[in-house]
Structure formats: structure tokens, C-alpha cells
Motif scaffolding. Structure first.
Motif, PDB file in Angstrom:
ATOM      1  N   LEU A   1       7.955   9.845  12.642  1.00  0.00           N
ATOM      2  CA  LEU A   1       7.387   9.019  13.272  1.00  0.00           C
ATOM      3  C   LEU A   1       8.096   7.588  13.449  1.00  0.00           C
ATOM      4  N   GLY A   2       8.945   7.499  12.364  1.00  0.00           N
ATOM      5  CA  GLY A   2       9.813   6.434  12.249  1.00  0.00           C
ATOM      6  C   GLY A   2       9.391   5.086  11.489  1.00  0.00           C
ATOM      7  N   ARG A   3       8.196   5.278  10.862  1.00  0.00           N
ATOM      8  CA  ARG A   3       7.242   4.159  10.524  1.00  0.00           C
ATOM      9  C   ARG A   3       7.971   3.607   9.257  1.00  0.00           C
ATOM     10  N   LYS A   4       7.743   2.140   8.944  1.00  0.00           N
ATOM     11  CA  LYS A   4       8.561   1.497   7.972  1.00  0.00           C
ATOM     12  C   LYS A   4       7.888   1.162   6.958  1.00  0.00           C
ATOM     13  N   LYS A   5       6.549   0.849   7.250  1.00  0.00           N
ATOM     14  CA  LYS A   5       5.731   0.387   5.905  1.00  0.00           C
ATOM     15  C   LYS A   5       4.298   1.289   6.161  1.00  0.00           C
ATOM     16  N   VAL A   6       4.070   1.811   5.214  1.00  0.00           N
ATOM     17  CA  VAL A   6       2.946   3.230   4.883  1.00  0.00           C
ATOM     18  C   VAL A   6       2.070   2.767   3.956  1.00  0.00           C
ATOM     19  N   LEU A   7       0.810   2.736   4.506  1.00  0.00           N
ATOM     20  CA  LEU A   7      -0.081   2.567   3.168  1.00  0.00           C
ATOM     21  C   LEU A   7      -0.828   4.147   2.875  1.00  0.00           C
ATOM     22  N   PHE A   8      -1.021   4.398   1.750  1.00  0.00           N
ATOM     23  CA  PHE A   8      -1.498   5.694   1.230  1.00  0.00           C
ATOM     24  C   PHE A   8      -2.454   5.344   0.357  1.00  0.00           C
ATOM     25  N   VAL A   9      -3.907   5.597   0.835  1.00  0.00           N
ATOM     26  CA  VAL A   9      -4.798   5.486   0.085  1.00  0.00           C
ATOM     27  C   VAL A   9      -5.547   6.741  -0.408  1.00  0.00           C
ATOM     28  N   THR A  10      -5.707   6.682  -1.794  1.00  0.00           N
ATOM     29  CA  THR A  10      -6.176   7.943  -2.399  1.00  0.00           C
ATOM     30  C   THR A  10      -7.110   7.625  -3.521  1.00  0.00           C
ATOM     31  N   LYS A  11      -7.461   8.636  -4.511  1.00  0.00           N
ATOM     32  CA  LYS A  11      -8.209   8.359  -5.643  1.00  0.00           C
ATOM     33  C   LYS A  11      -7.251   8.027  -6.674  1.00  0.00           C
ATOM     34  N   LYS A  12      -7.848   7.106  -7.789  1.00  0.00           N
ATOM     35  CA  LYS A  12      -6.885   6.741  -8.792  1.00  0.00           C
ATOM     36  C   LYS A  12      -6.292   7.789  -9.549  1.00  0.00           C
TER      37      LYS A  12
ATOM     38  N   ILE B   1      -2.607   3.306  -3.308  1.00  0.00           N
ATOM     39  CA  ILE B   1      -3.486   2.669  -3.886  1.00  0.00           C
ATOM     40  C   ILE B   1      -4.817   3.193  -3.981  1.00  0.00           C
ATOM     41  N   ASN B   2      -5.598   2.844  -4.953  1.00  0.00           N
ATOM     42  CA  ASN B   2      -6.988   3.629  -4.710  1.00  0.00           C
ATOM     43  C   ASN B   2      -7.860   2.937  -3.975  1.00  0.00           C
ATOM     44  N   TYR B   3      -9.064   3.564  -3.459  1.00  0.00           N
ATOM     45  CA  TYR B   3      -9.983   2.956  -2.525  1.00  0.00           C
ATOM     46  C   TYR B   3     -10.538   1.566  -3.191  1.00  0.00           C
ATOM     47  N   GLU B   4     -10.769   1.777  -4.339  1.00  0.00           N
ATOM     48  CA  GLU B   4     -11.555   0.444  -5.064  1.00  0.00           C
ATOM     49  C   GLU B   4     -10.729  -0.710  -5.052  1.00  0.00           C
ATOM     50  N   SER B   5      -9.262  -0.479  -4.913  1.00  0.00           N
ATOM     51  CA  SER B   5      -8.419  -1.726  -5.166  1.00  0.00           C
ATOM     52  C   SER B   5      -7.899  -1.969  -3.868  1.00  0.00           C
ATOM     53  N   LEU B   6      -8.271  -1.347  -2.714  1.00  0.00           N
ATOM     54  CA  LEU B   6      -7.621  -1.280  -1.584  1.00  0.00           C
ATOM     55  C   LEU B   6      -7.556  -2.962  -1.042  1.00  0.00           C
ATOM     56  N   THR B   7      -8.345  -3.809  -1.023  1.00  0.00           N
ATOM     57  CA  THR B   7      -8.453  -5.057  -0.719  1.00  0.00           C
ATOM     58  C   THR B   7      -7.382  -5.995  -1.430  1.00  0.00           C
ATOM     59  N   LYS B   8      -6.666  -5.526  -2.634  1.00  0.00           N
ATOM     60  CA  LYS B   8      -5.651  -6.249  -3.115  1.00  0.00           C
ATOM     61  C   LYS B   8      -4.395  -6.258  -2.290  1.00  0.00           C
ATOM     62  N   VAL B   9      -4.362  -5.306  -1.379  1.00  0.00           N
ATOM     63  CA  VAL B   9      -2.879  -5.362  -0.681  1.00  0.00           C
ATOM     64  C   VAL B   9      -2.965  -6.002   0.715  1.00  0.00           C
ATOM     65  N   VAL B  10      -1.884  -6.739   0.919  1.00  0.00           N
ATOM     66  CA  VAL B  10      -1.812  -7.164   2.310  1.00  0.00           C
ATOM     67  C   VAL B  10      -1.916  -6.346   3.665  1.00  0.00           C
ATOM     68  N   ASN B  11      -2.489  -6.528   4.594  1.00  0.00           N
ATOM     69  CA  ASN B  11      -2.670  -5.429   5.508  1.00  0.00           C
ATOM     70  C   ASN B  11      -1.538  -5.612   6.746  1.00  0.00           C
ATOM     71  N   ASP B  12      -0.388  -4.846   6.299  1.00  0.00           N
ATOM     72  CA  ASP B  12       0.768  -5.037   7.390  1.00  0.00           C
ATOM     73  C   ASP B  12       1.305  -3.897   7.365  1.00  0.00           C
ATOM     74  N   PHE B  13       0.774  -2.816   7.572  1.00  0.00           N
ATOM     75  CA  PHE B  13       1.369  -1.507   7.668  1.00  0.00           C
ATOM     76  C   PHE B  13       1.246  -1.005   9.033  1.00  0.00           C
TER      77      PHE B  13
END
Length: 212
Positions: free
Chosen positions: A48-59, A83-95
Motif C-alpha cells: 500500500l506504500g504506507r510509511k508510518k504504521v501502527l500495530f496494536v496488539t496484546k502485550k 504497542i499494546n491496547y492498554e498503552s495506546l494513548t502513549k503514542v502520537v496519532n500520526d499514522f
């Protein structure tokens, strides 16, 4: 140099994911364990040519996902945040792409879980790939909040679970809990639900890989 090579079925499933994203902005990979889902969806992100991918999973899955990202050589194509679901808010949403792993983890109903509402904010306006080996382990009603993380959910017209229920997607029964009568929303209308989501789903089994 990549240590792992993609298998033919991973390449084919990744291409299917790409087609779904291009058409619907959603791809749901419902594949059994040991069918190499991680490599498949990361390759889809590359195609898809994406450059910043967020992968949310279990710890407990984070290290294996990072390992796959490195060993398949995807770091040459895009940056991955795992990152895991519980820590998701710790990352900047620029994906530019969100991958929701073990997506049944957000399937609580009738009211959405904190995991679901948090993930939904990160998916706003973005293409989403969802993956799990167990899409609805207990009830087809569990699919509602999974698809609602996307702005392009097939049920976007029903902005809460109860409106979706009243539209005929659930056969509501009564149950008693500690002698108190309550609504039972677990009996999903299988035919109606699957008519909407089947076009968005790729199902894949161990048997199809030749795995023994």
C-alpha cells in the motif's frame, strides 16, 4: 538482508488485503494460528506504500511482531510502532495505517469497551486492517464494535449497539441474572450480519497452508 521470505499464500493474502483496503478502507483477516498473519499484513502495508504504521496488539505478542518486522526486512519500507491496547494513548496519532491484532479483544457489548473507544480515535479517517483467529468466539454480536472502529464500518449508520440491534441484527431474548430480568443480546442474526461483513473478510485456515 531479510532473514525470512514470504510464502506464496502470505503474498496472495496480502494482495487480497490491499484490494479490500482500496475498495472499502477495511480488511479483516480471519486466519487461524500459525498461518503467519503478521508477515501477511505487514507486507500488505508495504504494498500500500504506507510509511508510518501502527500495530496494536496484546502485550505478550509485541516482541514476536517486532521480530517479524525486522526479519522480513520491512524496516526498509516503513516505520512500525507496536504497542499494546492498554498503552495506546502513549503514542502520537500520526499514522497512515492502523493494524488491530487480536481484534476480538475490543468486542465487548452492548456498551463499547475502553479498548474499543480508544482504538477508534486512532482509526478515525484511516484505513484499518483487522486480524484475529477468533472473530466472534462467543456471539456474532461481538462483530459490531470491532467494525465500528472504522469510519467506513458497514454499520456506520447505527451509531450505537442498540440502534444496530433494533435494525434487526440481533434476536433479543430475555434472561435472568440473580432473579433480575435482563435483555440477552447474544443471538446475532447470522445471515444479516454476514451479508454485510463477508465481503470485507479473508478467511484462512491451517489446512490451506499445508500445515500439519
Amino acid at each position: 538482508m531479510a532473514e525470512y521470505e514470504l510464502l506464496e499464500y502470505q503474498i496472495e493474502n496480502a494482495k487480497k488485503c490491499v484490494k479490500l483496503i482500496e475498495q472499502y478502507h477495511i480488511a479483516y483477516l480471519a486466519a487461524e494460528v500459525r498461518t503467519r498473519k503478521t508477515g501477511t499484513v505487514l507486507y500488505a502495508a508495504q504494498l500500500l506504500g504506507r510509511k508510518k504504521v501502527l500495530f496494536v496488539t496484546k502485550k505478550n505478542a509485541i516482541s514476536s511482531i517486532v521480530d517479524d518486522y525486522n526479519k522480513y526486512g520491512f524496516e526498509e519500507h516503513f516505520k512500525l510502532t507496536v504497542i499494546n491496547y492498554e498503552s495506546l494513548t502513549k503514542v502520537v496519532n500520526d499514522f497512515d495505517l492502523v493494524i488491530g491484532d487480536e481484534i476480538h479483544a475490543v468486542s465487548k457489548y452492548p456498551k463499547p469497551s475502553l479498548r474499543q473507544t480508544t482504538l477508534k480515535t486512532y482509526c478515525k479517517g484511516k484505513d484499518v486492517i483487522m486480524l484475529t483467529g477468533t472473530p466472534n468466539p462467543e456471539s456474532y454480536s461481538q462483530l459490531y464494535h470491532q467494525f465500528q472502529i472504522s469510519d467506513w464500518s458497514p454499520w456506520i449508520a447505527y451509531n450505537n449497539f442498540y440502534k444496530w440491534v433494533h435494525a434487526g441484527y440481533v434476536n433479543v431474548k430475555k434472561k435472568y441474572v440473580f432473579n433480575r430480568e435482563m435483555n440477552d443480546y447474544s443471538i446475532g442474526n447470522l445471515e444479516k450480519i454476514m451479508a454485510d461483513v463477508k465481503p470485507l473478510m479473508i478467511r484462512f485456515s491451517q489446512q490451506q497452508t499445508g500445515f500439519t
